[in-house]
Design an enzyme around this catalytic site. Structure first.
Site, PDB file in Angstrom:
ATOM      1  N   ASP A 204      58.128  62.437  67.284  1.00 52.84           N
ATOM      2  CA  ASP A 204      58.470  62.623  65.606  1.00 52.84           C
ATOM      3  C   ASP A 204      58.985  60.958  65.455  1.00 52.84           C
ATOM      4  OD1 ASP A 204      57.667  64.852  64.958  1.00 52.84           O
ATOM      5  OD2 ASP A 204      60.493  66.015  65.104  1.00 52.84           O
TER       6      ASP A 204
ATOM      7  N   THR B 297      59.381  68.825  58.839  1.00 53.35           N
ATOM      8  CA  THR B 297      58.199  69.881  59.171  1.00 53.35           C
ATOM      9  C   THR B 297      59.146  71.015  58.528  1.00 53.35           C
ATOM     10  OG1 THR B 297      59.150  70.339  61.525  1.00 53.35           O
ATOM     11  CG2 THR B 297      57.007  69.592  60.733  1.00 53.35           C
ATOM     12  N   THR B 298      60.530  70.658  58.586  1.00 53.11           N
ATOM     13  CA  THR B 298      61.440  72.291  58.823  1.00 53.11           C
ATOM     14  C   THR B 298      61.993  72.163  57.242  1.00 53.11           C
ATOM     15  OG1 THR B 298      62.469  71.971  60.959  1.00 53.11           O
ATOM     16  CG2 THR B 298      63.975  73.089  58.984  1.00 53.11           C
TER      17      THR B 298
HETATM   18  P1  ADP Z   1      62.604  67.759  59.297  1.00 55.32           P
HETATM   19  O1  ADP Z   1      62.104  69.016  60.326  1.00 55.32           O
HETATM   20  O2  ADP Z   1      63.070  68.814  58.121  1.00 55.32           O
HETATM   21  O3  ADP Z   1      62.910  66.647  59.537  1.00 55.32           O
HETATM   22  P2  ADP Z   1      65.524  67.997  60.498  1.00 55.32           P
HETATM   23  O4  ADP Z   1      66.264  69.297  61.268  1.00 55.32           O
HETATM   24  O5  ADP Z   1      65.084  66.766  61.094  1.00 55.32           O
HETATM   25  O6  ADP Z   1      64.014  68.718  59.739  1.00 55.32           O
HETATM   26  O7  ADP Z   1      66.608  67.589  58.930  1.00 55.32           O
HETATM   27  C1  ADP Z   1      66.455  66.487  58.148  1.00 55.32           C
HETATM   28  C2  ADP Z   1      67.090  66.069  57.207  1.00 55.32           C
HETATM   29  O8  ADP Z   1      68.596  66.287  57.644  1.00 55.32           O
HETATM   30  C3  ADP Z   1      66.597  65.260  56.589  1.00 55.32           C
HETATM   31  O9  ADP Z   1      66.878  65.405  55.028  1.00 55.32           O
HETATM   32  C4  ADP Z   1      68.049  64.240  56.444  1.00 55.32           C
HETATM   33  O10 ADP Z   1      68.108  63.036  55.248  1.00 55.32           O
HETATM   34  C5  ADP Z   1      69.133  64.746  56.782  1.00 55.32           C
HETATM   35  N1  ADP Z   1      69.550  64.257  57.713  1.00 55.32           N
HETATM   36  C6  ADP Z   1      69.260  63.328  58.774  1.00 55.32           C
HETATM   37  N2  ADP Z   1      70.679  62.438  59.589  1.00 55.32           N
HETATM   38  C7  ADP Z   1      71.721  62.836  58.325  1.00 55.32           C
HETATM   39  C8  ADP Z   1      72.744  62.455  58.840  1.00 55.32           C
HETATM   40  N3  ADP Z   1      73.332  61.817  59.356  1.00 55.32           N
HETATM   41  N4  ADP Z   1      73.986  62.730  57.695  1.00 55.32           N
HETATM   42  C9  ADP Z   1      72.851  63.768  56.539  1.00 55.32           C
HETATM   43  N5  ADP Z   1      71.921  63.937  56.649  1.00 55.32           N
HETATM   44  C10 ADP Z   1      71.164  63.784  57.817  1.00 55.32           C
HETATM   45 MG    MG Z   2      63.502  65.210  61.802  1.00 57.62          MG
END
Ligand code: ADP
Ligand code: MG
Length: 560
Positions: free
Chosen positions: A401, A104-105
């Site tokens: 989620d 979503t973000t």
């Molecule tokens: P959204 O609401 O879009 O899911 P998040 O705050 O959950 O937003 O962030 C999602 C992003 O964080 C994705 O692009 C995912 O690949 C990235 N992500 C998750 N874990 C890691 C990690 N360990 N290192 C780098 N990026 C990560």
């Molecule tokens: Mg997320």
């Protein structure tokens, strides 16, 4: 700026009033700028919460209730947005949440970036339609690239599902317990999943109930193979534990229905009073007898159970709970194999559900009824614990989620790596592809590529990395064919996300791009915003004097 509803003029010079008096209108550039600015502002708000190193937001509503979250959809749900364009951004985050449960973000950040880059083209007099067409072309090319770089995983493999759940929760407040919670999610998911003959799965996530209760720690969260009902046993004289339970699911009250109108009964002698009461209690006893004869040892009632019925049930050694939610009744029916009955006269042994154990247990200060070892374990409950209401609230959202993303991959077994690597790869390939396109479209595709890069760059920014440096390193890596090169937020450097084991569902990436492009296109195509006037309060005389209220503020900034 915006103008009021000026009457249009016909060819003969006759004025025609088109809009209602007091409406305000913003046209062309103004309308567009206004919309884009509002939408980009929304993106700006959630940007800092993207990724594992993203910050949390504390939201306080008008009643003073506090929500602390890092979840894009939740942030936007809680803030009260006025501007119609900003509202659209909120809508797309909801759409993404509903479809795939995560991303979503990213959707909002990407849509904001698409608008930001579009603005640059609009300033150079590129027509919005060309930008929109270019964006659409770029999006469909991006889907092709995603398909090429996606990784096929073994269907139903718990290891892969756990990796997905962990990535989803890595960006949340519960990240340090993501392994523990992830295992519960995967176990729950596989218990409720339906496996089809061709080996594929489908999941109805309504079969996973998430109950929460502050207290203890996150590590006290448990998976119950059955349903937890947040109600206590109605009568002190009833058993608190029944093994090999036979459960009657009833959605009508176990009491004498009160008539809609006031019925008056004239009682002239004490014997009449007694016979009246006897009759009432006789009817209730008949109901309870019917339940007992059907062989039920547990009664779960969606409506009320009055005192007299309670004591009859207690005498019969039946455990009963009342005022159970409709949704729980449905889950119980599925889990125990029982049928929800409306008329107790029709209740038979075949309507009863079965469970190995029905027991009232204390959960902090409350008593809840646990129904376990169900005939068909297609319904399970995750009972979330944690040190405080806000913690269990956020844990519940994170579990939601993770349930959704693991479901995505169980149903469609393709993943991509995280950390913005796919976005960087798509961006790289789109720039190459753009050079094959004619003129202005090429510009739009390039802007699309720039916008997509905002995802890894924001992850980097939130991890305290240098943006320019990251951009150069990512471009170099992808130029060398390192398609998994992304932002390793844990180590704050560019690295191979496959090795880091950060994986996400392909479905999420697809949805992020789709929703963001849809929203951006819609906003870009608007060149006229007409807001009708708010109804005026009180007798103020002829409103707006001939419809020329003059000097209206911006959209929505009208008189109160
Ligand atoms: P959204 O609401 O879009 O899911 P998040 O705050 O959950 O937003 O962030 C999602 C992003 O964080 C994705 O692009 C995912 O690949 C990235 N992500 C998750 N874990 C890691 C990690 N360990 N290192 C780098 N990026 C990560
Ligand atoms: Mg997320």
């Amino acid at each position: 700026m915006s103008t009021t509803a000026y009457p249009a003029v016909t060819s003969t010079g006759q004025p025609v009033l088109i809009l209602k008096e007091g409406s305000s209108e913003a046209k062309g550039r103004d309308a567009q700028r206004n919309n884009l600015a509002a939408a980009m502002l929304i993106a700006e708000i959630v940007k800092s919460s993207l990724g594992p190193r993203g910050m949390d937001k504390m939201l306080v509503d008008t009643l003073g209730d506090v929500t602390i979250t890092n979840d894009g959809a939740t942030i936007l749900k809680e803030i009260d947005v006025q501007h119609p364009a900003a509202k659209m951004m909120v809508e797309i985050s909801k759409a993404t949440d509903g479809e795939v449960g995560d991303g979503t973000t990213s959707t909002v950040v990407f849509a904001g970036a698409l608008l930001d880059k579009a603005q640059l083209l609009l300033d150079k007099e590129v027509h919005p339609t060309i930008v929109v067409d270019g964006y659409r072309k770029a999006a469909s090319q991006a889907m092709k690239i995603l398909d090429e770089i996606a990784i096929k995983v073994k269907v139903g493999d718990p290891e892969w599902l756990l990796k997905i759940a962990k990535t989803t929760m890595a960006t949340k407040m519960v990240s340090k317990d993501s392994e523990f919670l992830g295992k519960l999610v995967v176990e729950a998911l596989l218990l409720v999943a339906d496996k089809h003959e061709d080996g594929s799965y489908s999941v109805d996530i309504d079969n996973i109930k998430v109950e929460k209760k502050p207290g203890g720690s996150i590590l006290d969260t448990t998976l119950i193979r059955g349903i937890v009902v947040d109600k206590e046993v109605v009568h002190a004289g009833m058993p608190k534990r029944i093994e090999k339970a036979k459960i009657a699911l009833i959605n009508s009250p176990l009491e004498i229905e009160k008539t809609e109108f006031d019925a008056k009964i004239n009682i002239t002698a004490p014997t009449q009073m007694k016979s009246f009461l006897d009759e009432e209690s006789g009817m209730l006893k008949a109901m309870v007898d019917k339940i007992r004869e059907a062989g039920a040892t547990v009664v779960v009632c969606q409506k009320g159970i009055d005192d007299i019925s309670q004591s009859y049930l207690a005498k019969a050694g039946i455990l009963a709970v009342r005022r159970v939610k409709m949704s729980d009744m449905e889950k119980l029916a599925r889990a125990t194999g029982g049928r929800v009955v409306t008329t107790i006269e029709d209740l038979t042994a075949s309507d009863l559900g079965k469970a190995d154990l029905v027991e009232e247990r204390k959960v902090e200060e409350d008593k809840w009824v646990f129904i376990e070892g169900c005939k068909n374990p297609k319904a399970v409950t995750i009972l979330v614990r944690g040190g405080g209401q806000r913690i269990v609230d956020e844990a519940e959202r994170s579990l939601h989620d993770a349930i959704m993303t693991t479901k995505d991959v169980l149903e469609k077994p393709f993943v991509v790596v995280g950390g913005g690597a796919p976005e960087a790869e798509i961006s790289f390939r789109l720039r190459e592809w753009a050079s094959t396109l004619p003129g202005r479209e090429q510009l739009a595709v390039q802007k699309f590529a720039d916008a997509l890069e905002v995802i890894p760059l924001t992850l980097a920014e939130n991890a305290g990395m240098d943006i320019l440096d990251t951009q150069v390193k990512l471009a170099a890596a992808h130029g060398e064919g390192k398609i998994y090169s992304g932002v390793d937020a844990a180590k704050s450097k560019v690295g191979d996300m496959y090795e880091r084991e950060v994986f996400e569902p392909l479905a999420v990436k697809v949805q992020v791009i789709k929703s963001a492009v849809e929203a951006a296109s819609m906003l870009l195509r608007i060149d006229d915003v007409i807001a009708s006037s708010k109804p005026r309060g009180g007798p103020k005389g002829p409103a707006g004097a001939g419809g020329m209220g003059g000097g209206m503020g911006g959209m929505g900034g009208m008189e109160d």
